[in-house]
Enzyme design. Structure first.
Site, short mmCIF file in Angstrom:
data_model
loop_
_atom_site.label_atom_id
_atom_site.label_comp_id
_atom_site.label_asym_id
_atom_site.label_seq_id
_atom_site.Cartn_x
_atom_site.Cartn_y
_atom_site.Cartn_z
N ASP A 80 -53.12 6.96 -19.72
CA ASP A 80 -52.06 6.70 -19.14
C ASP A 80 -51.29 5.41 -19.33
O ASP A 80 -51.90 4.61 -19.63
CB ASP A 80 -51.96 7.05 -17.56
CG ASP A 80 -53.11 6.15 -16.58
OD1 ASP A 80 -54.18 5.99 -17.50
OD2 ASP A 80 -52.77 5.90 -15.83
N GLU A 142 -55.50 5.90 -14.83
CA GLU A 142 -55.99 4.57 -14.50
C GLU A 142 -55.07 3.76 -13.69
O GLU A 142 -55.53 2.93 -12.91
CB GLU A 142 -56.58 4.11 -15.89
CG GLU A 142 -57.67 2.75 -15.78
CD GLU A 142 -56.62 1.55 -15.74
OE1 GLU A 142 -57.24 0.35 -15.47
OE2 GLU A 142 -55.48 1.52 -15.88
ZN LIG Z 1 -54.94 -0.88 -18.98
#
Ligand SMILES: [Zn+2]
Length: 390
Positions: A80, A142
Site C-alpha cells: 500500500d 502498513e
Molecule cells: Zn513504508
C-alpha cells in the site's frame, strides 16, 4: 516441481512501472496488484499464498522460493501507499517517470521500488537451487498502522519453516537499520453532562476535562524531553507524546457533553508505553470525583487504537551481520519511522530494516527513487543469493 512457463523476464524498471500503476492507496483494495504478483510468480513455478483480510478485499502475499521444509530469509515489503490527495505532483503519480537517473511515482521509494527489484530477480532465484529458502512477504495496510501483516505473522509463527531472519526493505538508502521507535495510538472519550451555559455548575464540561488531560499529556511529553530516557541514535533522542485530533461540543451556549481526542506516543525501545498510558489514566482518575459529584454518568474512557512495537536488534545478531555483509555498509543506524519489523521481532523473527531509496522522499509529492539505489538493492539481493545457494 510445477511447470515453468517460458516468459519474457520483466526488468526492475518495467516491474516498478507496473507496480506503481496499481493505485494501492491504503483505502483501496490491493488485490489487483497481489494477483499480478501471484501470476508473475506462478509463471516461474513459485506458488503464492494469499492471506486475506476477513472483511475487506485485501490480501498479503507470501511465497517461498527454494527448500520448503526449513526456515529461511524473509524479504518483506508493503504494497500500500499513502494518498496523493492535495499534493502538488508534476506528473501522474501512478505513471512511473524515468528522469535524471530517478524514477518518479507514488510508492517508488516507499516501497514498490524494493518489491520491483526483488520480483525482477525471481528468474535468478528459481534457477539457483537455494539451500536456504527465501521467503517473500508483501503486505497491505502498513501505512495505516501495520494492519495487514499481523494476520500473516500469526500464521507464520505456527509453522516449523517460519522465517529464521527478516529484512524489511523500507527506504534506508541501503543502510542497515537496527532499530526504530515503537508507536502506540490511543483514543480518549470524555463523557460529561449537558447543561445550559448559564448554569455551568449543573454541567460537566467534557471539552474542559479533555483540555486538562491534553495539557497533562503535554506535561508528560516535556518531562520525557528533559529527563529522558535518551538514545542519541534517534531523532529526537527521547520518547514523544502528542495529541493529534480533538473534537467536542455543539454550541458555545451549551456545556458540552462529549469530547474525544486521539494521542500517540513514539517510544524508545527501552521505554514502556503501558507506563505512559497508566500515568495519564491515573491523572484521569483524579478528575473523576468532581465530575461524578455532578453526574454519576460522567466518565473518562481510554482505548488503544493502534500499536506497533519498537524494533531493537543487537549488533551481534546474525541478521545484522548478514545485512552489513550484503549491503557493504560499514555501520548500523536507527530509523525514525515505525515498520513491520517490530512485529516480526515480537514474533521471534530477528529483523533489520534495509532497502533502497530515502524516507526523505517518501509520502511527498514527486516521490522518487534514485536508480543507483535500485542497483544497490539488486546487488544486495545478488549477494544474498550467492550466500544461500547450494
Ligand atoms: Zn513504508
Amino acid at each position: 516441481m510445477a511447470q515453468v512457463k517460458v516468459t519474457k523476464a520483466i526488468g526492475k524498471v518495467e516491474m516498478a512501472t507496473r507496480l506503481v500503476a496499481f493505485d494501492t492507496t491504503s483505502r483501496n483494495s490491493n488485490l489487483a496488484l497481489i494477483e499480478f504478483i501471484r501470476d508473475y510468480l506462478d509463471d516461474y513455478g513459485v506458488k503464492s499464498e494469499l492471506v486475506r483480510d476477513p472483511t475487506m478485499p485485501k490480501a498479503n502475499l507470501y511465497a517461498t522460493i527454494g527448500a520448503q521444509d526449513r526456515g529461511g530469509i524473509l524479504l518483506s515489503g508493503h504494497t500500500d501507499v499513502v494518498p496523493v490527495d492535495d499534493q502538488d505532483w508534476h506528473s501522474d503519480p501512478f505513471a512511473l517517470v524515468e528522469k535524471d537517473d530517478r524514477l518518479y511515482g507514488r510508492g517508488s521509494a516507499d516501497m514498490k521500488g524494493f518489491i520491483a527489484t526483488v520480483l525482477s530477480l525471481v528468474p535468478v532465484l528459481v534457477q539457483r537451487k537455494l539451500r536456504e529458502p527465501i521467503h517473500l512477504s508483501f503486505s497491505y495496510d502498513e501505512e495505516i498502522g501495520c494492519v495487514g501483516v499481523r494476520t500473516l505473522i500469526a500464521e507464520l509463527v505456527k509453522r516449523p519453516n517460519k522465517p529464521r531472519l527478516a529484512i524489511v526493505g523500507e527506504p534506508t538508502e541501503m543502510q542497515v537499520g537496527v532499530g526504530h521507535k515503537g508507536k502506540r495510538s490511543m483514543r480518549c472519550h470524555v463523557h460529561g453532562h449537558e447543561a445550559h451555559s448559564s448554569l455551568t455548575h449543573k454541567g460537566v464540561n467534557a471539552v474542559e476535562t479533555a483540555a486538562e488531560l491534553v495539557a497533562h499529556l503535554k506535561k508528560m511529553a516535556r518531562k520525557k524531553r528533559t529527563d529522558g530516557p535518551f538514545d542519541p541514535a534517534f531523532d529526537p533522542p527521547y520518547t514523544t507524546i502528542h495529541t493529534g485530533i480533538i473534537a467536542g461540543g455543539t454550541a458555545v451556549n451549551i456545556v458540552p457533553r462529549e469530547c474525544r481526542f486521539d494521542f500517540e506516543m513514539r517510544y524508545l525501545p527501552e521505554d514502556d508505553p503501558s507506563a505512559i498510558a497508566d500515568e495519564v489514566k491515573r491523572y484521569a482518575a483524579t478528575l473523576m470525583p468532581e465530575m461524578q459529584a455532578v453526574s454519576e454518568d460522567a466518565g473518562i474512557a481510554f482505548e488503544e487504537t493502534n500499536g506497533v512495537p519498537a524494533l531493537s536488534a543487537k549488533e551481534s545478531d546474525e541478521v545484522v551481520r548478514l545485512a552489513l555483509a550484503l549491503s557493504g555498509a560499514n555501520g548500523t543506524g536507527k530509523v525514525s519511522f515505525a515498520t513491520e519489523g517490530g512485529l516480526y521481532q515480537q514474533a521471534g523473527i530477528p529483523t533489520v530494516i534495509c532497502g533502497p531509496g530515502s524516507i526523505e522522499q517518501a509520502h511527498k509529492p514527486d516521490e522518487f527513487i534514485e536508480l543507483d539505489q535500485v542497483r544497490q538493492c539488486e546487488m544486495f539481493i545478488d549477494r544474498l543469493i550467492e550466500r544461500v545457494k547450494r
